[in-house]
Design a protein around this motif. Structure first.
Motif, mmCIF file in Angstrom:
data_model
loop_
_atom_site.group_PDB
_atom_site.id
_atom_site.type_symbol
_atom_site.label_atom_id
_atom_site.label_comp_id
_atom_site.label_asym_id
_atom_site.label_seq_id
_atom_site.Cartn_x
_atom_site.Cartn_y
_atom_site.Cartn_z
ATOM 1 N N ALA A 123 0.844 -1.205 0.000
ATOM 2 C CA ALA A 123 0.000 0.000 0.000
ATOM 3 C C ALA A 123 0.878 1.253 0.000
ATOM 4 N N VAL A 124 1.895 1.238 0.847
ATOM 5 C CA VAL A 124 2.815 2.378 0.929
ATOM 6 C C VAL A 124 3.512 2.591 -0.422
ATOM 7 N N VAL B 135 6.858 8.340 5.788
ATOM 8 C CA VAL B 135 6.814 6.900 6.093
ATOM 9 C C VAL B 135 8.156 6.443 6.660
ATOM 10 N N THR B 136 9.238 6.927 6.046
ATOM 11 C CA THR B 136 10.588 6.552 6.502
ATOM 12 C C THR B 136 10.804 6.999 7.951
ATOM 13 N N ALA B 137 10.422 8.216 8.236
ATOM 14 C CA ALA B 137 10.614 8.746 9.594
ATOM 15 C C ALA B 137 9.777 7.952 10.598
ATOM 16 N N PHE B 138 8.548 7.671 10.215
ATOM 17 C CA PHE B 138 7.677 6.901 11.111
ATOM 18 C C PHE B 138 8.251 5.492 11.322
ATOM 19 N N GLY B 139 8.662 4.878 10.205
ATOM 20 C CA GLY B 139 9.220 3.515 10.281
ATOM 21 C C GLY B 139 10.456 3.484 11.162
ATOM 22 N N TYR B 140 11.333 4.483 11.001
ATOM 23 C CA TYR B 140 12.564 4.507 11.779
ATOM 24 C C TYR B 140 12.276 4.674 13.267
ATOM 25 N N ARG B 141 11.350 5.564 13.583
ATOM 26 C CA ARG B 141 11.008 5.781 15.002
ATOM 27 C C ARG B 141 10.415 4.509 15.616
#
Lengths: 256, 559
Positions: B499-500, B538-544
């Protein structure tokens, strides 16, 4: 306080309904070899993992080398060398690659690590096998690699869980003598074993664990006195204190 | 040959397949018992019969007078399709078992697949090979259940019942044949592994990856419907060759049943059985000769030990972080259970290329269709590869994760090392695939750059999504097959990842739609910054998420 390499106070740890460690307190002086004895499942390995910060205690406090484990587990690991009860290594690495990996973890300078690795490999008769993958090693060879990994960075405290398991007699003798020498130099060793003769010969103090509790501790003389068995062996004291001595009838049944 | 022993080993091997955790309640759980496979087979067979029946009713409704109906030519085409499907089942079944076996059986550790036991128990090679093949056949028996279920009502309706019975019997033999072929491949791969590991040095591990990929591609190509159709087409002009292709003998026998040629049907049925028996003999011989009961000592290098920092430290990694990267890198090429994860994108691209280049599949699609054909794998492979590689980063530590717990390294450092390697691998793979399909599709440089930018953004965000899932739900169990990520979360991760990727790829999707629809106009460039901004979020959310998960994971050893 400064005389102690390790102080664990009122330590408890449960796994679900099982109380693996039940309010124990252990203190180990600098340069002391403390033997941790107990039957299978008595909480020895859990205690060691708590001391290293691999497990979190439910209650109690642990100070290792002046550092509180729960506050700075990485700081504690820097000064401790640990040999787990079963050697957990990366089997797809060679012995040398694994030791190099460990040396990187402790940031050991290149020249020093090369010399240390070489000395230990020679001493434990592993030279010639260092470029083989660990997956092909025997149990004893894996144990030797785990011991070298624990000693390589010159730790101030050693936590060794059944460290002599699988070693050939020569290597076992070498490790025992090495531990004694290290203790004489001020390094403290927490050592668990099922082989009571080793504990009797090697350890300054002994703590006997049973069902998560320390049921007796002190020097050999103290333990004999606590058990009311003067002049007895550690095996007799151990069986008496842990209440696991009634074996005759079981042996008779199994022999039928 | 002791049939009771074969049965006992078959059950043990099936259990080792089903019991993927060490739960003490395994024996009481119906889903951990071999009988669940039979129950599933029957349930799926029943459901397929139902769908087949619905199709039969629809057929009767659409063509009340059969071939004599107004659109009788379509009816005839459908009847022919059903007949050919029935005839094709015995050829399809062993192929499917082989593909499933290669993908899911070969990476099982022998110590957990109970295959080591044969080395010290009084079991003959024949008994073990038969039992292992039976367990593989049983585990994948769902394949014929689906086909036989769907075709049963149609076969009854069209008076093909004898053909269906023949397909059933030959499918059972085909299942076992597939199991035996898996055994032969298992022994061959084992031989390749020991040969490569024993004789060669560092570069040879890449050779094992290459051989693994080649084996899967050859097998997939052998049973790829598009390729098979081409083969059958070419064979139709030289039908005399068919009797010399043993894998087709079952279908030849069924064709004879349809033609009413009893002698031919009997001969080819018997030949199918004899071929299976021959394969059993070969499997036993191959296993006896090539199976290495123990892991041999494998020397990797004899060069003098010279510790060095390497270029990783110059890239900003600490000594400990670089050590983890180097360790994982070695694992990629040396661990058999990891090879399939790294082989997937290569296989994906290769199979896609085979399909694309096979005449009649994409050749007639024109430049617009080719545009999509060449864009799709870039984003799909980037997505799948990044997700897979990153999500297994933590679980692949297996039980040896204890080493990391006892080392003086912080969770953030571990995450940094894992992120570095996953990004390096995934971005390299995405770039390589983009270049391959750029050349294949003959796109403009602008299209290539647009594809590359979006593919890179997708890759980075998917790496972070994969790390998040992998760190939050790792699976360190090694038995019987390492899974690396909790399978329930893995199932959730895939649609999230797709989806992403789909949202990020909107500019490319719109561009390709314009091309296919022959709508002139510029690429919607204004969407690219929006897509990149989305990828950054998305990258920032995934990393956190990954960071908090790793901190939680490394706070306490819970394995």
């Amino acid at each position: 306080m400064d005389d102690f390499a390790l102080q664990a106070t009122s330590l408890s740890k449960s796994f679900g309904p099982t109380r693996a460690v039940d309010g124990i307190s252990i203190a180990m002086k600098k340069g002391e070899i403390l033997g941790l004895l107990g039957p299978n499942g008595s909480g020895k390995s859990t205690t060691m993992k708590l001391i290293l910060g691999i497990l979190k205690p439910d209650s109690g406090s642990i100070v290792v080398g002046g550092i509180e484990v729960t506050k700075d587990p990485v700081g504690v690991k820097k000064i401790v060398g640990y040999v787990p009860e079963t050697p957990q290594t990366y089997e797809f690495l060679t012995g040398l690659e694994y030791l190099d990996f460990i040396a990187d973890m402790y940031d050991i300078p290149h020249e020093e690590r090369k010399a240390r690795i070489s000395q230990f490999l020679e001493g434990l008769q592993m030279a010639g096998h260092e470029n083989e993958m660990i997956g092909g090693y025997s149990q004893g060879m894996k144990q030797k690699i785990a011991i070298i990994a624990a000693l390589m960075h010159r730790p101030k405290i050693l936590v060794m869980d059944e460290a002599l398991n699988g070693l050939d007699p020569r290597s076992a003798k070498l490790v025992k003598d090495l531990l004694r020498n290290l203790a004489n130099e001020g390094i403290s060793v927490l050592f668990s074993t099922h082989v009571l003769e080793i504990a009797e010969a090697l350890c300054d103090d002994v703590a006997i664990m049973y069902q998560g509790k320390v049921v007796a501790s002190g020097t050999m003389a103290d333990l004999r006195s606590q058990a009311g068995l003067p002049g007895s062996t550690l095996e007799e004291v151990f069986l008496k204190i842990t209440g696991t001595g009634e074996l005759d009838e079981i042996v008779r049944e199994l022999s039928k | 040959m002791d049939l009771r022993k074969i049965y006992a080993i078959t059950i043990a091997l099936s259990k080792s397949q089903l019991r993927t955790s060490t739960s003490g309640r395994a024996g009481a759980n119906i889903f951990r018992r071999p009988s669940i496979i039979l129950i599933l087979d029957l349930a799926v067979f029943g459901a397929c019969v139902f769908f087949g029946y619905l199709f039969t009713v629809a057929l009767q409704y659409s063509f009340p007078a059969g071939a004599a109906s107004p659109d009788g030519q379509y009816y005839n085409v459908l009847v022919k399709l059903v007949r050919e499907a029935l005839i094709f089942i015995p050829t399809f079944v062993p192929g499917s078992v082989v593909i499933a076996g290669v993908l899911f059986e070969l990476n099982i550790s022998s110590k957990f697949s109970a295959s080591d036991t044969v080395n010290w128990l009084p079991i003959t090679q024949v008994e073990y090979v038969a039992a292992s093949a039976l367990s593989v056949a049983y585990n994948y028996s769902l394949v014929p259940a689906v086909f036989l279920g769907i075709t049963l009502p149609l076969a009854v309706q069209l008076s093909y019942a004898p053909l269906w019975v023949g397909a059933l019997l030959l499918s059972v033999i085909g299942l076992f044949t597939g199991g035996i072929l898996v055994e032969i491949i298992r022994a061959a791969v084992n031989r390749v592994s020991t040969l490569v590991a024993g004789r060669a040095r560092k570069g040879a591990f890449a050779l094992r990856l290459l051989l693994f990929v080649v084996i899967i591609i050859v097998i997939d190509t052998s049973f790829n419907p598009n390729v098979l159709i081409q083969v059958v087409n070419s064979l139709s002009s030289t039908l005399t060759l068919v009797p010399f292709v043993p894998i087709l003998w079952g279908s030849v026998a069924l064709d004879a049943v349809f033609a009413g040629d009893a002698v031919r049907a009997t001969v080819f049925s018997a030949a199918t059985v004899l071929f299976t028996a021959l394969l059993v003999w070969i499997a036993v011989k191959v296993r006896s000769r090539y199976w290495a009961p123990m892991v041999g000592s494998v020397a990797i290098s004899t060069a003098e030990y010279m510790p060095r920092s390497g270029f990783l430290s110059r890239l900003g990694l600490t000594s400990g972080e670089a050590a983890i990267v180097r360790k994982d890198l070695k694992g990629v090429t040396r661990r058999r259970e990891l090879i399939s994860f790294f082989a997937v994108p290569i296989i994906f691209v290769a199979i896609f290329l085979i399909d694309t280049l096979t005449p009649g599949i994409s050749g007639g699609g024109g430049s617009g269709a080719l545009q999509i054909v060449t864009d799709l794998p870039v984003f799909l492979a980037g997505t799948i590869f990044a997700l897979m590689i990153s999500s297994i980063s933590f679980g692949q530590e297996s039980k040896s994760v204890m080493v990391l717990y006892s080392m003086p390294i912080s969770p953030d450092q571990i995450l940094k090392a894992k992120t570095f390697l996953a990004l390096a691998f995934s971005l390299s793979a995405t770039t390589a695939i983009a270049v391959v399909f750029w050349i294949l599709g003959g796109q403009s440089a602008l299209f290539f750059i647009e594809n590359l930018v979006i593919a890179a953004a997708i890759t980075v965000e998917e790496v972070m999504v994969g790390l998040g899932f992998g760190a939050a739900h790792p699976d360190f169990q090694e038995r019987p097959r390492p899974r690396f990520v909790d399978p329930y979360w893995l199932i959730l991760m895939l649609p999230v990842g797709f989806a992403v990727a789909a949202v990020t790829a909107v500019p490319i999707i719109l561009r390709d739609i314009f091309v296919v629809a022959s709508v002139s106009g510029p690429t919607p460039l204004y969407l690219f910054p929006a897509a990149i901004a989305f990828a950054i979020v998305v990258t920032a959310f995934g990393y956190r998420w990954a960071r908090s998960s790793v901190r939680k994971l490394m706070a306490e050893y819970r394995i």
